[in-house]
Design an enzyme around this catalytic site. Structure first.
Site, PDB file in Angstrom:
ATOM      1  N   ASN A  84      -7.144 -11.869  17.964  1.00 38.66           N
ATOM      2  CA  ASN A  84      -6.897 -10.980  16.845  1.00 38.66           C
ATOM      3  C   ASN A  84      -8.193 -10.315  16.398  1.00 38.66           C
ATOM      4  O   ASN A  84      -9.075 -11.001  15.867  1.00 38.66           O
ATOM      5  CB  ASN A  84      -6.299 -11.784  15.681  1.00 38.66           C
ATOM      6  CG  ASN A  84      -6.272 -10.995  14.385  1.00 38.66           C
ATOM      7  OD1 ASN A  84      -5.742  -9.896  14.350  1.00 38.66           O
ATOM      8  ND2 ASN A  84      -6.841 -11.552  13.338  1.00 38.66           N
ATOM      9  N   GLU A  85      -8.313  -9.034  16.603  1.00 34.22           N
ATOM     10  CA  GLU A  85      -9.425  -8.238  16.085  1.00 34.22           C
ATOM     11  C   GLU A  85     -10.780  -8.772  16.522  1.00 34.22           C
ATOM     12  O   GLU A  85     -11.774  -8.600  15.817  1.00 34.22           O
ATOM     13  CB  GLU A  85      -9.354  -8.185  14.542  1.00 34.22           C
ATOM     14  CG  GLU A  85      -8.055  -7.588  14.028  1.00 34.22           C
ATOM     15  CD  GLU A  85      -7.874  -7.771  12.530  1.00 34.22           C
ATOM     16  OE1 GLU A  85      -8.798  -8.259  11.875  1.00 34.22           O
ATOM     17  OE2 GLU A  85      -6.794  -7.437  12.024  1.00 34.22           O
ATOM     18  N   GLN A  86     -10.815  -9.450  17.634  1.00 35.04           N
ATOM     19  CA  GLN A  86     -12.105  -9.923  18.137  1.00 35.04           C
ATOM     20  C   GLN A  86     -11.958 -10.333  19.597  1.00 35.04           C
ATOM     21  O   GLN A  86     -10.851 -10.475  20.104  1.00 35.04           O
ATOM     22  CB  GLN A  86     -12.624 -11.091  17.325  1.00 35.04           C
ATOM     23  CG  GLN A  86     -11.816 -12.372  17.505  1.00 35.04           C
ATOM     24  CD  GLN A  86     -12.550 -13.561  16.943  1.00 35.04           C
ATOM     25  OE1 GLN A  86     -13.322 -13.433  16.029  1.00 35.04           O
ATOM     26  NE2 GLN A  86     -12.325 -14.729  17.513  1.00 35.04           N
TER      27      GLN A  86
END
Lengths: 261, 229
Positions: B201-203
């Site tokens: 998630n987002e990384q």
């Protein structure tokens, strides 16, 4: 027994491990729970320990009102509180040269399995399938007793008084759902989703089993020419080489009563 | 031409991998996302019979012919999707899971996913803090034409961020993470709705996990060839 898969979805019982004095061997040989009398209760499989407790009105539904506040968090209770036995019976009698696997499509987080007094270990990890060949430990009578002791994640963490994103972040040390310590609008899940959380099934085969076929297609000439490529594993469980006839067939019928318009 | 049989021998107590000769289809009905065409599904059945025994095992799954491509657009930084060569305007919904107590049922999956289709969505993104969705979820995405963006279980707030900083190297047992990832891919890979795997998630996951995932999910060179006949 008929070749194919059979889901074990009904008739499960559950009990908190600290309230059961019998061992796994005893539960699946001499001392099986007879009914859903305390400490045993009807279990939700697939589902979590919390789902079972909600079903039996032991705790309020955490998703209504402030129900979640009335449920003790695993960070305060300790892991033992949400370590549960699950128990069921099934009938199965194999013919000569038949084999059976017991399949768990998801356990959170690890488990010990007892079948007719025999112990197997289901290693940790929420997102792995477990497939155990139980052919040799089925009861010759066809009546089989299965108990599964399910342990919560190794690092359930604690929820800080102020709440917050991901609680104390400990759950991230495990390979499990991460929202369960609380996230954005999601309240902490008190048992961290411990349980037999996906399908349990038996798969009966002859000596050769088909495992994880892989289908892929390639496209040419603006999608006029299409090729389907199929690879699979074949496992021979028998003691002698198997002469097989392997067939693939592709049909256009839509399955069951499902239609697309 | 959509039926093929092969005689072969499997040694005792062993595992063999077998690849069928490719099956040829002329202008098959393609699987399309919601709103772009039909979600045509074919039933693929595999049977194995053993001499002196009979039927030994069988397997079947609905399968859709589709080609999904995506890339990051240099101009906007957004991800562009094509299905069967046609650009798709993605209208998506975020998804954690169907039920916080994991009481998954086919009926509920069907209702949830049909609802997304009725809202004119064509993609569901399964957030990394939730689960790898189950085969029944994917089945109804196949039926209703929802592309699925599936993330693995790495999130910023329990893996690398927070105060104090949390687990900067991700889960403790990287081998276990990769074992789970491999098994999940094997379980879900045949669903036509499966459009994209994302590391977290987002990384980006820790480097060793990220590299291993990229290697698992690389296209076989066979599928990159344009000269196949």
């Amino acid at each position: 027994a008929e070749i194919g898969k059979r889901v074990l979805g009904d008739g499960w019982l559950a009990a908190r491990s600290t309230e059961v004095s019998a061992t796994g061997v005893e539960l699946t040989t001499t001392d099986p729970p007879a009914t859903s009398q305390p400490p045993w209760m009807e279990a939700v499989v697939p589902g979590t320990v919390l789902a079972t407790l909600v079903k039996n009105n032991v705790v309020p539904d955490p998703f209504y009102g402030l129900g979640n506040e009335a449920i003790i968090d695993i960070g305060d209770s300790g892991r033992e509180y949400y370590t549960f036995w699950f128990f069921t019976r099934f009938k199965l009698k194999l013919s000569t040269n038949q084999y059976v696997d017991l399949n768990f499509r998801g356990i959170n987080y690890s488990a010990e399995l007892y079948l007719n007094g025999h112990k197997k270990v289901l290693p940790k990890g929420m997102f792995r399938r477990h497939c155990i060949d139980v052919t040799d430990i089925l009861n010759p009578s066809g009546e089989n007793l299965l108990a599964v002791l399910v342990f919560p994640p190794d690092h359930p963490g604690k929820i800080p008084p102020e709440g917050g994103q991901g609680g104390d972040h400990e759950i991230g040390k495990d390979v499990a759902t991460q929202y369960v310590e609380g996230w954005d609008w999601v309240a902490p899940i008190r048992d961290r989703n411990t349980g037999i959380w996906d399908e349990v099934s038996l798969s009966v085969t002859g000596p050769v089993k088909v495992v994880d076929p892989h289908l892929a297609s390639t496209f040419y000439d603006n999608y006029k020419r299409v090729y389907l490529h199929t690879t699979l594993d074949l496992v021979n469980k028998g003691d002698k080489a198997a002469e097989c006839n392997l067939t693939i067939q592709v049909a256009t019928e839509v399955e069951g009563d499902v239609y697309t318009i | 031409e959509h039926l093929y049989s092969q005689i072969l021998q499997v040694p005792a107590r062993s595992l063999v991998q077998y690849t069928f000769p490719e099956l040829f289809f002329y202008k098959p009905n393609l699987w399309w996302p919601n709103g772009m065409g039909n979600q045509s599904l074919y039933d693929v059945e595999i049977n194995v019979t053993v001499q002196d025994h009979g039927e030994s095992d069988k397997w079947s799954q609905p399968y859709g012919f589709r080609k999904i491509e995506n890339k990051i657009d240099a101009a906007t930084g957004g991800r562009l999707f094509k299905v069967n060569g046609e650009r798709v305007f993605i209208r998506g919904g975020n998804w954690i899971l169907s039920d916080g107590l994991l009481r998954f049922s086919k009926k509920r999956y069907k209702a949830d996913i049909k609802f997304h289709a009725d809202m004119n969505f064509n993609m569901i993104r399964i957030w990394a803090g939730g689960i790898a969705e189950r085969p029944d979820f994917y089945h109804y995405c196949d039926i209703y034409g929802l592309l699925v963006w599936q993330e693995f279980w790495i999130t910023g707030d329990v893996d690398g961020r927070g105060d104090p900083i949390s687990n900067p190297d991700g889960p403790l047992d990287h081998d276990l993470f990769l074992l789970c990832a491999r098994d999940t891919v094997k379980m879900l890979r045949n669903h036509p709705s499966l459009a994209l795997w994302v590391g977290g998630n987002e990384q980006v996951p820790p480097p060793d996990i990220n590299l291993a995932l990229e290697q698992f999910l690389q296209l076989h060179p066979h599928y990159l060839s344009s000269n196949y006949s």
